[in-house]
Design a protein around this motif. Structure first.
Motif, mmCIF file in Angstrom:
data_model
loop_
_atom_site.group_PDB
_atom_site.id
_atom_site.type_symbol
_atom_site.label_atom_id
_atom_site.label_comp_id
_atom_site.label_asym_id
_atom_site.label_seq_id
_atom_site.Cartn_x
_atom_site.Cartn_y
_atom_site.Cartn_z
ATOM 1 N N ARG A 64 0.828 -1.211 0.000
ATOM 2 C CA ARG A 64 0.000 0.000 0.000
ATOM 3 C C ARG A 64 0.863 1.262 0.000
ATOM 4 O O ARG A 64 2.055 1.231 0.264
ATOM 5 C CB ARG A 64 -0.921 0.021 1.210
ATOM 6 C CG ARG A 64 -0.201 0.314 2.515
ATOM 7 C CD ARG A 64 -1.087 0.139 3.734
ATOM 8 N NE ARG A 64 -0.427 0.518 4.954
ATOM 9 C CZ ARG A 64 0.519 -0.162 5.576
ATOM 10 N NH1 ARG A 64 0.970 -1.284 5.060
ATOM 11 N NH2 ARG A 64 1.053 0.269 6.699
ATOM 12 N N PHE A 65 0.181 2.371 -0.303
ATOM 13 C CA PHE A 65 0.730 3.714 -0.110
ATOM 14 C C PHE A 65 -0.019 4.311 1.074
ATOM 15 O O PHE A 65 -1.205 4.031 1.276
ATOM 16 C CB PHE A 65 0.502 4.594 -1.343
ATOM 17 C CG PHE A 65 1.254 4.143 -2.549
ATOM 18 C CD1 PHE A 65 2.562 4.540 -2.748
ATOM 19 C CD2 PHE A 65 0.651 3.328 -3.485
ATOM 20 C CE1 PHE A 65 3.254 4.128 -3.873
ATOM 21 C CE2 PHE A 65 1.329 2.909 -4.610
ATOM 22 C CZ PHE A 65 2.636 3.310 -4.805
ATOM 23 N N GLN A 66 0.659 5.161 1.830
ATOM 24 C CA GLN A 66 0.025 5.796 2.977
ATOM 25 C C GLN A 66 0.405 7.269 2.978
ATOM 26 O O GLN A 66 1.578 7.607 2.889
ATOM 27 C CB GLN A 66 0.493 5.116 4.260
ATOM 28 C CG GLN A 66 -0.269 5.504 5.482
ATOM 29 C CD GLN A 66 0.163 4.639 6.662
ATOM 30 O OE1 GLN A 66 1.322 4.227 6.748
ATOM 31 N NE2 GLN A 66 -0.749 4.375 7.555
ATOM 32 N N LEU A 84 -5.003 13.897 8.442
ATOM 33 C CA LEU A 84 -5.782 13.044 7.555
ATOM 34 C C LEU A 84 -4.880 11.912 7.081
ATOM 35 O O LEU A 84 -3.817 12.145 6.523
ATOM 36 C CB LEU A 84 -6.282 13.868 6.373
ATOM 37 C CG LEU A 84 -7.161 13.190 5.351
ATOM 38 C CD1 LEU A 84 -8.465 12.739 5.982
ATOM 39 C CD2 LEU A 84 -7.440 14.136 4.206
ATOM 40 N N GLU A 85 -5.293 10.665 7.351
ATOM 41 C CA GLU A 85 -4.518 9.500 6.928
ATOM 42 C C GLU A 85 -5.261 8.806 5.795
ATOM 43 O O GLU A 85 -6.415 8.424 5.939
ATOM 44 C CB GLU A 85 -4.339 8.525 8.091
ATOM 45 C CG GLU A 85 -3.542 7.302 7.718
ATOM 46 C CD GLU A 85 -3.374 6.329 8.877
ATOM 47 O OE1 GLU A 85 -3.058 5.160 8.594
ATOM 48 O OE2 GLU A 85 -3.560 6.723 10.039
ATOM 49 N N ILE A 86 -4.587 8.682 4.653
ATOM 50 C CA ILE A 86 -5.180 8.045 3.484
ATOM 51 C C ILE A 86 -4.358 6.803 3.169
ATOM 52 O O ILE A 86 -3.151 6.881 2.955
ATOM 53 C CB ILE A 86 -5.187 8.995 2.275
ATOM 54 C CG1 ILE A 86 -5.927 10.287 2.621
ATOM 55 C CG2 ILE A 86 -5.822 8.320 1.064
ATOM 56 C CD1 ILE A 86 -5.795 11.366 1.572
ATOM 57 N N SER A 87 -5.033 5.660 3.151
ATOM 58 C CA SER A 87 -4.385 4.396 2.839
ATOM 59 C C SER A 87 -4.860 3.932 1.469
ATOM 60 O O SER A 87 -6.064 3.806 1.228
ATOM 61 C CB SER A 87 -4.740 3.351 3.906
ATOM 62 O OG SER A 87 -4.110 2.126 3.604
ATOM 63 N N ILE A 88 -3.901 3.709 0.569
ATOM 64 C CA ILE A 88 -4.207 3.328 -0.809
ATOM 65 C C ILE A 88 -3.551 1.976 -1.075
ATOM 66 O O ILE A 88 -2.345 1.901 -1.311
ATOM 67 C CB ILE A 88 -3.685 4.379 -1.803
ATOM 68 C CG1 ILE A 88 -4.190 5.766 -1.421
ATOM 69 C CG2 ILE A 88 -4.081 4.014 -3.222
ATOM 70 C CD1 ILE A 88 -3.490 6.883 -2.138
ATOM 71 N N PRO A 89 -4.330 0.878 -1.029
ATOM 72 C CA PRO A 89 -3.737 -0.440 -1.258
ATOM 73 C C PRO A 89 -3.326 -0.659 -2.710
ATOM 74 O O PRO A 89 -3.897 -0.073 -3.621
ATOM 75 C CB PRO A 89 -4.845 -1.413 -0.856
ATOM 76 C CG PRO A 89 -6.084 -0.627 -0.752
ATOM 77 C CD PRO A 89 -5.735 0.824 -0.715
#
Length: 146
Positions: A50-52, A127-132
């Motif tokens: 993932r990207f975080q 703000l935490e965005i998790s992009i698998p």
């Protein structure tokens, strides 16, 4: 041998022309990072799966933030409003370092992300965005048969 006139401000005029050319192509309705009122800081981490992203937006209500992912571009927009002041306070001096107004950030993502599983949470103004990543994009170990 020819004489060349020395022009001390040539470099400054050239820089001004370059800047004007850069900004001339934008419409007034464009909400890019340059036309935004302020730009939040962002930390980006990449893991195997993932990207975080961590976006600093203290004082911004999560309802005032929009996150979209379209054609491989992650866009984060929102607005921080000016804090209301008490009317009975007489401010003698003011120094404001926190930006207010609209903000805008865009990130180009690789084709390997799984757009359907993106998650965003807000924790204390971060703000935490998790992009698998897609399963096929992750490396796997291949065993050698004997």
């Amino acid at each position: 041998m020819s004489l060349v006139n020395y022009e001390p401000w040539y470099g400054v005029r050239q820089l001004q022309d370059d800047i004007n050319r850069l900004f001339s192509g934008w419409s007034s309705g464009d909400s890019s990072g340059v036309t935004a009122d302020w730009v939040p800081s962002v930390d980006i981490n990449e893991f195997e799966d993932r990207f975080q992203l961590f976006v600093d937006v203290p004082g911004v209500d999560p309802k005032d933030v929009d996150i979209t992912l379209e054609s491989g571009v992650l866009t984060i927009t929102g607005e921080r409003f000016v804090q209301a002041e008490k009317s009975d306070e007489n401010v003698i001096r003011r120094r404001s370092e926190r930006g207010t107004g609209r903000f805008y950030r865009r990130f180009l993502l690789p084709e390997t992300v799984d757009a359907d599983k993106v998650k965003a949470t807000d924790r204390h103004g971060v703000l935490e965005i998790s992009i698998p990543k897609q399963a096929k994009a992750m490396p796997r170990k291949i065993e050698i048969a004997a």
